[in-house]
Design a protein around this motif. Structure first.
Motif, PDB file in Angstrom:
ATOM      1  N   GLU A  11      -6.684  12.961   3.499  1.00  0.00           N
ATOM      2  CA  GLU A  11      -7.854  13.699   3.016  1.00  0.00           C
ATOM      3  C   GLU A  11      -8.423  14.611   4.100  1.00  0.00           C
ATOM      4  OE1 GLU A  11     -10.360  10.694   1.274  1.00  0.00           O
ATOM      5  OE2 GLU A  11      -9.213  10.746  -0.601  1.00  0.00           O
ATOM      6  N   THR A  12      -8.405  14.139   5.337  1.00  0.00           N
ATOM      7  CA  THR A  12      -8.876  14.973   6.440  1.00  0.00           C
ATOM      8  C   THR A  12      -8.017  16.235   6.545  1.00  0.00           C
ATOM      9  OG1 THR A  12      -9.514  12.982   7.610  1.00  0.00           O
ATOM     10  CG2 THR A  12      -9.363  14.990   8.926  1.00  0.00           C
ATOM     11  N   LEU A  13      -6.703  16.036   6.443  1.00  0.00           N
ATOM     12  CA  LEU A  13      -5.784  17.165   6.531  1.00  0.00           C
ATOM     13  C   LEU A  13      -5.944  18.109   5.332  1.00  0.00           C
ATOM     14  CD1 LEU A  13      -3.545  18.088   8.485  1.00  0.00           C
ATOM     15  CD2 LEU A  13      -1.897  16.954   7.000  1.00  0.00           C
ATOM     16  N   LEU A  14      -6.116  17.525   4.141  1.00  0.00           N
ATOM     17  CA  LEU A  14      -6.280  18.332   2.924  1.00  0.00           C
ATOM     18  C   LEU A  14      -7.523  19.219   3.024  1.00  0.00           C
ATOM     19  CD1 LEU A  14      -5.701  16.427  -0.422  1.00  0.00           C
ATOM     20  CD2 LEU A  14      -4.670  18.549   0.334  1.00  0.00           C
ATOM     21  N   GLY A  15      -8.549  18.678   3.639  1.00  0.00           N
ATOM     22  CA  GLY A  15      -9.783  19.439   3.777  1.00  0.00           C
ATOM     23  C   GLY A  15      -9.610  20.670   4.650  1.00  0.00           C
ATOM     24  N   SER A  16      -8.663  20.595   5.615  1.00  0.00           N
ATOM     25  CA  SER A  16      -8.548  21.696   6.561  1.00  0.00           C
ATOM     26  C   SER A  16      -7.326  22.578   6.349  1.00  0.00           C
ATOM     27  CB  SER A  16      -8.530  21.152   7.994  1.00  0.00           C
ATOM     28  OG  SER A  16      -7.374  20.360   8.167  1.00  0.00           O
ATOM     29  N   ASN A  17      -6.270  22.019   5.758  1.00  0.00           N
ATOM     30  CA  ASN A  17      -5.031  22.773   5.653  1.00  0.00           C
ATOM     31  C   ASN A  17      -4.481  22.682   4.241  1.00  0.00           C
ATOM     32  OD1 ASN A  17      -2.422  23.703   5.600  1.00  0.00           O
ATOM     33  ND2 ASN A  17      -1.778  22.692   7.470  1.00  0.00           N
ATOM     34  N   THR A  18      -4.828  23.650   3.418  1.00  0.00           N
ATOM     35  CA  THR A  18      -4.314  23.598   2.063  1.00  0.00           C
ATOM     36  C   THR A  18      -4.124  24.996   1.517  1.00  0.00           C
ATOM     37  OG1 THR A  18      -4.802  22.888  -0.190  1.00  0.00           O
ATOM     38  CG2 THR A  18      -6.678  23.263   1.240  1.00  0.00           C
ATOM     39  N   ARG A  19      -3.168  25.122   0.613  1.00  0.00           N
ATOM     40  CA  ARG A  19      -2.914  26.447   0.045  1.00  0.00           C
ATOM     41  C   ARG A  19      -3.890  26.728  -1.106  1.00  0.00           C
ATOM     42  NH1 ARG A  19       0.796  26.466  -4.736  1.00  0.00           N
ATOM     43  NH2 ARG A  19       0.584  24.372  -5.512  1.00  0.00           N
ATOM     44  N   TYR A  20      -4.658  25.687  -1.497  1.00  0.00           N
ATOM     45  CA  TYR A  20      -5.496  25.875  -2.683  1.00  0.00           C
ATOM     46  C   TYR A  20      -6.772  26.628  -2.367  1.00  0.00           C
ATOM     47  CZ  TYR A  20      -2.274  22.519  -4.583  1.00  0.00           C
ATOM     48  OH  TYR A  20      -1.129  21.883  -4.988  1.00  0.00           O
TER      49      TYR A  20
ATOM     50  N   SER B 255       0.858  -1.193   0.000  1.00  0.00           N
ATOM     51  CA  SER B 255       0.000   0.000   0.000  1.00  0.00           C
ATOM     52  C   SER B 255       0.887   1.234   0.000  1.00  0.00           C
ATOM     53  CB  SER B 255      -0.917   0.002   1.226  1.00  0.00           C
ATOM     54  OG  SER B 255      -0.136   0.068   2.403  1.00  0.00           O
ATOM     55  N   LEU B 256       0.275   2.369  -0.252  1.00  0.00           N
ATOM     56  CA  LEU B 256       1.015   3.623  -0.219  1.00  0.00           C
ATOM     57  C   LEU B 256       0.485   4.499   0.903  1.00  0.00           C
ATOM     58  CD1 LEU B 256       1.209   4.546  -4.041  1.00  0.00           C
ATOM     59  CD2 LEU B 256       3.043   3.637  -2.602  1.00  0.00           C
ATOM     60  N   VAL B 257       1.399   5.140   1.620  1.00  0.00           N
ATOM     61  CA  VAL B 257       1.008   6.199   2.548  1.00  0.00           C
ATOM     62  C   VAL B 257       1.551   7.502   1.956  1.00  0.00           C
ATOM     63  CG1 VAL B 257       0.829   4.804   4.652  1.00  0.00           C
ATOM     64  CG2 VAL B 257       3.055   5.722   3.972  1.00  0.00           C
ATOM     65  N   TYR B 258       1.011   8.606   2.422  1.00  0.00           N
ATOM     66  CA  TYR B 258       1.359   9.888   1.809  1.00  0.00           C
ATOM     67  C   TYR B 258       1.823  10.879   2.855  1.00  0.00           C
ATOM     68  CZ  TYR B 258      -0.851   7.868  -2.238  1.00  0.00           C
ATOM     69  OH  TYR B 258      -1.132   7.041  -3.285  1.00  0.00           O
ATOM     70  N   GLN B 259       3.046  11.364   2.690  1.00  0.00           N
ATOM     71  CA  GLN B 259       3.528  12.392   3.613  1.00  0.00           C
ATOM     72  C   GLN B 259       3.413  13.760   2.933  1.00  0.00           C
ATOM     73  OE1 GLN B 259       7.705  12.451   4.910  1.00  0.00           O
ATOM     74  NE2 GLN B 259       7.023  13.193   6.913  1.00  0.00           N
ATOM     75  N   PRO B 260       2.717  14.695   3.596  1.00  0.00           N
ATOM     76  CA  PRO B 260       2.577  16.014   2.987  1.00  0.00           C
ATOM     77  C   PRO B 260       3.919  16.752   2.912  1.00  0.00           C
ATOM     78  CG  PRO B 260       1.117  15.789   4.912  1.00  0.00           C
ATOM     79  CD  PRO B 260       2.025  14.603   4.899  1.00  0.00           C
TER      80      PRO B 260
ATOM     81  N   LYS C 101       1.224  25.545   4.649  1.00  0.00           N
ATOM     82  CA  LYS C 101       0.113  24.896   3.943  1.00  0.00           C
ATOM     83  C   LYS C 101       0.656  23.729   3.130  1.00  0.00           C
ATOM     84  CE  LYS C 101      -3.157  28.076   4.793  1.00  0.00           C
ATOM     85  NZ  LYS C 101      -4.196  27.777   5.760  1.00  0.00           N
ATOM     86  N   ILE C 102      -0.201  22.734   2.896  1.00  0.00           N
ATOM     87  CA  ILE C 102       0.231  21.580   2.099  1.00  0.00           C
ATOM     88  C   ILE C 102       0.490  22.005   0.658  1.00  0.00           C
ATOM     89  CG2 ILE C 102      -0.452  19.345   1.151  1.00  0.00           C
ATOM     90  CD1 ILE C 102      -2.054  18.857   3.685  1.00  0.00           C
ATOM     91  N   TYR C 103       1.649  21.608   0.154  1.00  0.00           N
ATOM     92  CA  TYR C 103       2.049  21.961  -1.203  1.00  0.00           C
ATOM     93  C   TYR C 103       1.845  20.771  -2.136  1.00  0.00           C
ATOM     94  CZ  TYR C 103       5.422  22.999  -4.946  1.00  0.00           C
ATOM     95  OH  TYR C 103       6.044  23.170  -6.152  1.00  0.00           O
ATOM     96  N   LYS C 104       2.289  19.598  -1.712  1.00  0.00           N
ATOM     97  CA  LYS C 104       2.069  18.365  -2.464  1.00  0.00           C
ATOM     98  C   LYS C 104       2.264  17.170  -1.534  1.00  0.00           C
ATOM     99  CE  LYS C 104       5.544  17.648  -5.501  1.00  0.00           C
ATOM    100  NZ  LYS C 104       6.325  18.016  -6.690  1.00  0.00           N
ATOM    101  N   ALA C 105       2.373  15.971  -2.094  1.00  0.00           N
ATOM    102  CA  ALA C 105       2.514  14.795  -1.239  1.00  0.00           C
ATOM    103  C   ALA C 105       3.571  13.856  -1.801  1.00  0.00           C
ATOM    104  CB  ALA C 105       1.179  14.052  -1.150  1.00  0.00           C
ATOM    105  N   GLU C 106       4.275  13.164  -0.902  1.00  0.00           N
ATOM    106  CA  GLU C 106       5.196  12.103  -1.327  1.00  0.00           C
ATOM    107  C   GLU C 106       4.589  10.750  -0.982  1.00  0.00           C
ATOM    108  OE1 GLU C 106       9.132  12.078   0.452  1.00  0.00           O
ATOM    109  OE2 GLU C 106       9.710  10.275  -0.657  1.00  0.00           O
ATOM    110  N   ALA C 107       4.517   9.864  -1.968  1.00  0.00           N
ATOM    111  CA  ALA C 107       4.003   8.512  -1.740  1.00  0.00           C
ATOM    112  C   ALA C 107       5.119   7.628  -1.203  1.00  0.00           C
ATOM    113  CB  ALA C 107       3.473   7.934  -3.053  1.00  0.00           C
ATOM    114  N   LEU C 108       4.846   6.922  -0.115  1.00  0.00           N
ATOM    115  CA  LEU C 108       5.836   6.010   0.478  1.00  0.00           C
ATOM    116  C   LEU C 108       5.232   4.612   0.573  1.00  0.00           C
ATOM    117  CD1 LEU C 108       6.976   8.526   3.209  1.00  0.00           C
ATOM    118  CD2 LEU C 108       8.476   7.627   1.398  1.00  0.00           C
TER     119      LEU C 108
END
Ligand code: C2E
Ligand code: CA
Ligand code: CA
Ligand code: CA
Length: 280
Positions: free
Chosen positions: A271-280, A40-45, A53-60
């Motif tokens: 997704e929870t974090l993206l909903g609350s903390n994003t530069r977009y 599986s992949l996890v994603y580090q912002p 603010k979140i800029y992008k994500a790295e898949a690990l």
């Protein structure tokens, strides 16, 4: 390093022999890991430092072994490389990350990006992977610009021309290229000139020693200044403290990643974090 072994088995102690047996067993297990849905992949912002603010994500990549539990990529990626399975696993990572970023683009921001880790073996002449990725993207009508390919510098030495040619082709299609673990390899500076790259990631060993060791602070600062002047974006890895965050901000480092900001997250957590903390 131990892999030079096959012909000189008698040099190994019984303990090491067991560990070789162990490796063979693990490689066999890894062979079925994709079809058994154990990967599986996890994603580090990755954050923009100034705004946090979140800029992008790295898949690990994560491997949930049925009997051994979680196995770290630091342990199984070398086995995947040694056995050639890295091609199949790397293609799986590529496709998963593409599907994920397409979903996040629809849901959150149409310019969102994901970075994936790749092995230099995936760019060698004996594999069609890069061409397959482009064909796969076209087939699924996905934008190559949604992906950043991370590659570690210390292994870029081998098969240099082929790797460079393939990276150039991928970059032409719109993907971005990032040098991972920057500063830990042999000829970091010459790569910056030879390869056309978009990002460099300052290895976490520098970031972590920055506040204790003035030499590491100077090296970090020099990397940031140099990259900024060359028009290369810089990401500092392994930020674990407020102090490191402040030092990076002061030296003009634009992007950062680390436990202090956020750990690698499951899709749901991300997704929870993206909903609350994003530069977009
Ligand atoms: P990397 O690409 O340098 O990834 C950063 C590693 O540091 C990750 O470990 C991440 O969880 C960890 N990390 C993040 N923030 C911090 C922090 O603040 N402090 C510390 N101490 N560590 C932090 P992880 O996930 O165990 O991955 C280890 C390595 O395995 C990666 O290093 C990468 O080289 C490799 N890897 C992971 N996924 C893949 C993959 O899909 N393909 C390939 N080829 N390699 C992968
Ligand atoms: Ca990486
Ligand atoms: Ca790294
Ligand atoms: Ca690494």
């Amino acid at each position: 390093a131990k892999s030079s072994g096959r012909g000189c088995f008698h040099y190994f102690t019984p303990g090491m022999r067991a560990s070789i047996q162990n490796r063979i067993t693990l490689i066999n297990d890894l062979r079925n890991a994709i079809s058994n849905q154990e990967l599986s992949l996890v994603y580090q912002p990755i954050f923009e430092i100034s705004s946090q603010k979140i800029y992008k994500a790295e898949a690990l990549l994560r491997w949930h072994h049925p009997s051994r539990g979680m196995i770290s990529p630091t342990d199984f990626i070398p086995l995947a490389e040694e056995s050639g399975l890295i091609i199949e696993i790397g293609d799986w990572v590529f496709e998963q990350a593409c599907l994920q970023v397409a979903k996040w683009r629809r849901q959150y921001a149409d310019n969102f990006q994901i970075s994936i880790n790749t092995s230099p073996l995936q760019y060698r002449s004996n594999t069609d992977s890069p061409a397959d990725w482009l064909a796969w993207l076209a087939k699924h009508r996905l934008d190559a610009g949604a992906l950043t390919l991370e590659i570690t510098e210390n292994l870029m030495m081998t098969d240099y021309d082929k790797i460079n040619q393939r990276l150039a082709q991928l970059r032409q299609s719109g993907m971005e290229i990032s040098i991972d673990d920057f500063g830990t390899g042999y000829s970091s500076l010459s790569y910056l000139k030879k390869f056309h790259i978009d990002y460099l990631k300052i290895d976490k060993s520098f970031v972590q020693k920055m506040s204790k060791d003035s030499d590491d602070l100077i090296i970090c600062e020099a990397m940031v200044v140099m990259a900024n002047k060359l028009g290369i974006k810089v990401i500092a890895e392994g930020i674990e403290s407020t102090e490191q965050m402040q030092l990076l901000k002061d030296m003009g480092c634009q992007y950062g990643q680390g436990y202090w900001l956020a750990k690698p997250l499951t899709v749901e957590q991300f997704e929870t974090l993206l909903g609350s903390n994003t530069r977009y």
